[in-house]
Write an enzyme that holds these catalytic residues in place. Structure first.
Site, PDB file in Angstrom:
ATOM      1  CG  MET A 278      -1.872   1.173   1.276  1.00  0.00           C
ATOM      2  SD  MET A 278      -3.023   1.151  -0.113  1.00  0.00           S
ATOM      3  CE  MET A 278      -3.442   2.888  -0.195  1.00  0.00           C
ATOM      4  CD  GLU A 311       2.285  -0.453  -3.634  1.00  0.00           C
ATOM      5  OE1 GLU A 311       1.633   0.575  -3.341  1.00  0.00           O
ATOM      6  OE2 GLU A 311       1.767  -1.449  -4.158  1.00  0.00           O
TER       7      GLU A 311
END
Length: 868
Positions: A278, A311
């Site tokens: 994330m 990411e």
């Protein structure tokens, strides 16, 4: 609608009323180590502008609200707290609201996840929010277009490491509590709530630094840090991760011509993580499965590098510039998926990034795009539950594939120039599709409106095949046929494809090599290729050579014959991967019997040099045997394949990735077939030694799981193995093996612990489901009806993450087509249809999962019915 599930219309109304400025959040997790403490104090102070006299609401999923103070006036908690919302009325032009409450620790990976390491008993915390779980940690306006600056303060045990998006500004003792300290973090730049982040626990921490001199002569200084659990520190290859991080930062800073905007760059590898990673600015979180305590292949390391680059690209695509609402989720995920592969290709030593993208990422998209629940890349997302379901192969891999096609269409330089302008025009703001198209159109000189309509706003996958007129080995008319039904509308959507045709023939050594290639623009249902007229017919005519476009390819009969006879002789790795994909698509679609794909794997997989491609085709072969091969012949096909896998494992170079790949496949397929179990038992007890094979914890558990599934491992043996591997992964391996034991009482206990109990954390739940679903049909058939009976209850009682795992994982999809039965007549398919008809008002996200599982089952039954 439950006010837990924010709708797009509600979000639009709220953003029209208010503008958020800042958050000051304090979280007190000093008691997290006590399992009897379910939650922690959370205080959130928010400043925002509003239309005077208007009313709105805050989001907060909590364990109790103690106070709400709006513009200095305490509000009656009993009146303003409506379940997961806090109503704010009579707003001024400028407002300050402070909410003090109790937030709850999570075991589902949503919000503030609390994990106790079985290796040493230490407690670890981390947050995960996307799309809307920051409201589980602090009160806020939970939608991506209400950006603000954030200042975090965390009170935690004094010996812990604590991190957040901003740099640590101070660490001080907490009042009279000698065991606790207070961390104060710098205020961030404007960002969305869902990418804020907090990490706390006795993490191992490594530090480094990256810097660059910008074009104006100023220095960009970026502190770096890496975190993992203390018990994994010995396996943590921090030096390699820092090397990749520095390479990526240098590449993207240069490519985007916009300096990294978030100050520091921390990366944390955390347990029981629901995602791969994330993109929280300044504190990226990853699954700790990327910390390889057991032997990993080069393909796994490359996949980790791809995630790291993905990411990092988000720091610009998604964090700096963010979509207004989840309809445009692709604006960040498609770009990051494309840029992640580009970063591996351009900024690392790997040269197979695009091959693996074609073979694995696009395969994910192709599967998703053939489901009845497929959707346009620019999706219709009416609420948060729909948003949660749309982190799928369309949004990620199809979007990235279409961007690759766009790069071929407008040129790489124009694509990057448009992206750079997009960052400058919308920094720290929010955008929609039109904002991006405007930037790319200006940079390329092309009006991309029609392109976007055809590629981004329609559903389904084009199938392209070559129709060849052959005059005694000389090509006559060659026509490319395009079939592209939109599953949503049922209409043909004939997209423009810029692709290459590759002509392959045998060279003097017998290898199939590219003798010629040409670019072709495919438009409409048929495209004539006059450039090929009069040329000698090649052994293989490969449509979409180099994988420029997003399309399923059917091989012409002559090319298919070449591939099935000589796949291992194709010299180019990308061409070989595309041929593997064509064979797999043909098997999945029921065009050719699945046993022919298994035969191709048995014959040619040992020639495959790319470990990523090998792992993928071996996984496909396993799926083909268990789902697509007809039941009547499955045992023989499986036994033959297991024999080949055992032989290949023994013959592979000792210690090689290929040896490990065959060993893992042997274990996986042996869950369903017992012919090689004596070999697995011998390897486990040491009576059989395979030179070079590292029989580490991960491989040992996979062997034990195979033995357990056939009743050839006792619970006592599994418990002894767990005593020797008191790790998180060991606990998961044990849970799967234990639930695999083929007796009725074991299955009943596994069912009860997953469906009727909330005691299992997310990863142990999945492992238990995996073990439960491994077993003979006679043990699983009694649970078909209970499955359908529990669906709505499970959805109502569990979080969407946990409910999704249960609904998807327990669907009775391992079914066989009886002789002379039509696929549509299968009892489980009929029962699924009945449930869908009778529960038309069930939550959309629940129905989507059931519809998708039904589609997978229908496809498997159709493949089983394919003529031999």
């Amino acid at each position: 609608m439950s006010n837990h599930n924010l709708s797009r219309d509600e979000a639009a109304t709220r953003s029209a009323l208010i503008t958020t400025h800042s958050y000051d959040v304090t979280l007190d997790v000093r008691d997290a180590e006590d399992p009897a403490v379910p939650g922690y104090p959370s205080t959130s102070t928010i400043t925002f502008s509003a239309m005077p006299g208007s009313a709105t609401f805050l989001d907060f999923i909590h364990g109790g609200v103690q106070s709400v103070i709006l513009n200095g006036q305490p509000l009656d908690v009993g009146s303003v707290v409506d379940r997961h919302r806090i109503i704010l009325e009579g707003l001024a032009a400028e407002n300050t609201v402070t909410v003090t409450g109790t937030a709850l620790y999570s075991r589902s990976g949503e919000g503030m996840h609390r994990f106790v390491d079985p290796a040493d008993g230490q407690c670890y915390l981390y947050t995960q929010y996307e799309p809307a779980d920051s409201r589980r940690v602090f009160a806020n306006f939970e939608q991506p277009d209400l950006k603000a600056e954030f200042t975090f303060h965390v009170i935690a045990p004094a010996g812990w490491e604590v991190a957040s998006n901003g740099v640590e500004e101070s660490r001080t003792p907490e009042g009279g509590d000698a065991r606790a300290a207070r961390w104060d973090f710098a205020t961030t730049k404007r960002m969305s709530t869902y990418i804020t982040s907090v990490l706390a626990g006795p993490y191992f921490k490594a530090t480094d630094h990256w810097g660059a001199t910008l074009d104006d002569g100023t220095r960009l200084e970026v502190p770096l840090a890496l975190f993992c659990r203390a018990s994994l520190a010995e396996s943590f290859d921090a030096d390699e991760l820092f090397r990749l991080t520095k390479s990526g930062l240098a590449f993207f800073n240069d490519l985007f011509d916009y300096p990294y905007p978030w100050g520091k760059y921390d990366q944390a590898f955390v347990p029981e993580y629901n995602l791969g990673a994330m993109e929280n600015p300044g504190l990226v979180t990853f699954t700790e499965k990327y910390v390889y305590a057991s032997r990993a292949t080069d393909a796994q390391y490359q996949a980790r590098a791809n995630t790291l680059m993905h990411e990092m690209a988000h720091m610009w695509f998604g964090d700096l510039v963010t979509m207004n609402w989840w309809d445009d989720l692709w604006l960040k995920e498609s770009f990051a998926d494309y840029m992640g592969t580009l970063g591996v290709d351009r900024a690392t030593d790997w040269d197979t990034a695009w091959v693996n993208f074609a073979n694995k990422r696009k395969a994910w998209a192709y599967v998703q795009d053939q489901l009845p629940t497929t959707h346009p890349i620019v999706a219709d997302i009416p609420d948060l539950e729909a948003a949660k379901q749309n982190f799928d192969g369309i949004t990620y891999a199809k979007g990235a594939s279409v961007l690759k096609q766009l790069v071929a269409y407008v040129g790489f330089d124009a694509f990057i120039a448009g992206s750079r302008q997009y960052f400058r025009d919308h920094e720290f703001g929010n955008t929609s599709l039109q904002d991006l198209l405007l930037a790319l159109s200006a940079a390329s000189g092309r009006d991309l409106g029609q392109w976007a309509g055809q590629w981004l706003q329609t559903s389904g996958i084009s199938t392209i095949s070559a129709e060849i007129v052959d005059d005694n080995g000389v090509l006559g008319a060659v026509t490319l046929r395009q079939d592209a039904i939109d599953p949503i509308t049922g209409h043909q959507v004939l997209r423009p494809h810029r692709l290459r045709l590759g002509l392959y023939d045998a060279d003097a050594s017998g290898l199939l090599v590219r003798s010629e290639s040409l670019e072709v623009d495919v438009t409409g249902p048929s495209t004539l290729v006059p450039q090929l007229n009069g040329k000698r017919r090649p052994a293989l005519l490969l449509v979409n050579d180099d994988d420029l476009s997003y399309a399923k390819v059917r091989l012409d009969p002559g090319s298919e014959h070449t591939v099935r006879a000589s796949l291992g002789k194709i010299s180019d790795p990308m061409a070989r991967a595309l041929c593997w994909t064509a064979l797999w698509d043909s098997a999945r679609d029921g065009v050719t019997p699945a046993v022919r794909y298994v035969a191709a794997v048995e014959q040619f997989a040992s020639d495959e040099t790319g470990i990523g491609v090998l792992l993928n085709v071996l996984g496909n072969a396993s799926a083909a045997i268990e789902r697509y091969v007809p039941a009547a012949g499955r045992e023989g096909v499986r036994k033959d394949f297991l024999s080949v896998a055992a032989d290949r494992m023994k013959a592979a170079d000792p210690g090689s990735d290929h040896q490990l790949a065959w060993a893992r496949t042997l274990a996986e397929v042996s869950r369903h077939g017992d012919s090689e179990l004596p070999l697995l038992r011998g390897i486990l007890d040491g009576s059989v030694v395979i030179e070079g094979l590292a029989v580490d914890a991960e491989l040992r558990w996979s062997f034990w799981q195979a033995l357990s599934a056939h009743g050839q491992a006792s619970r006592a043996e599994l418990d002894r193995e767990l005593q020797a591997d008191k790790t998180a992964s060991g606990r998961e391996g044990h849970a799967l093996a234990a639930a695999s034991i083929p007796d009725a009482s074991t299955k009943a206990a596994a069912w009860d612990s997953t469906v009727n109990s909330t005691g299992l954390s997310n990863e142990i739940l999945s492992a238990t489901i995996g073990g439960f679903m491994t077993g003979p049909a006679s043990l699983l058939e009694p649970y078909v009806e209970p499955y359908f009976e529990c669906l709505e209850r499970v959805w109502a009682e569990r979080s969407i993450e946990i409910a999704g795992r249960i609904v998807r994982g327990l669907f009775p999809g391992a079914q066989d087509l009886a002789e002379s039965m039509q696929p549509s007549e299968h009892p489980v398919l009929v029962r699924t249809d009945t449930w869908l008809t009778d529960h038309s008002d069930a939550p959309r996200a629940l129905r989507r999962i059931v519809i998708e599982q039904r589609s997978h089952l229908a496809r498997a039954l159709t493949a089983q019915a394919a003529p031999a």
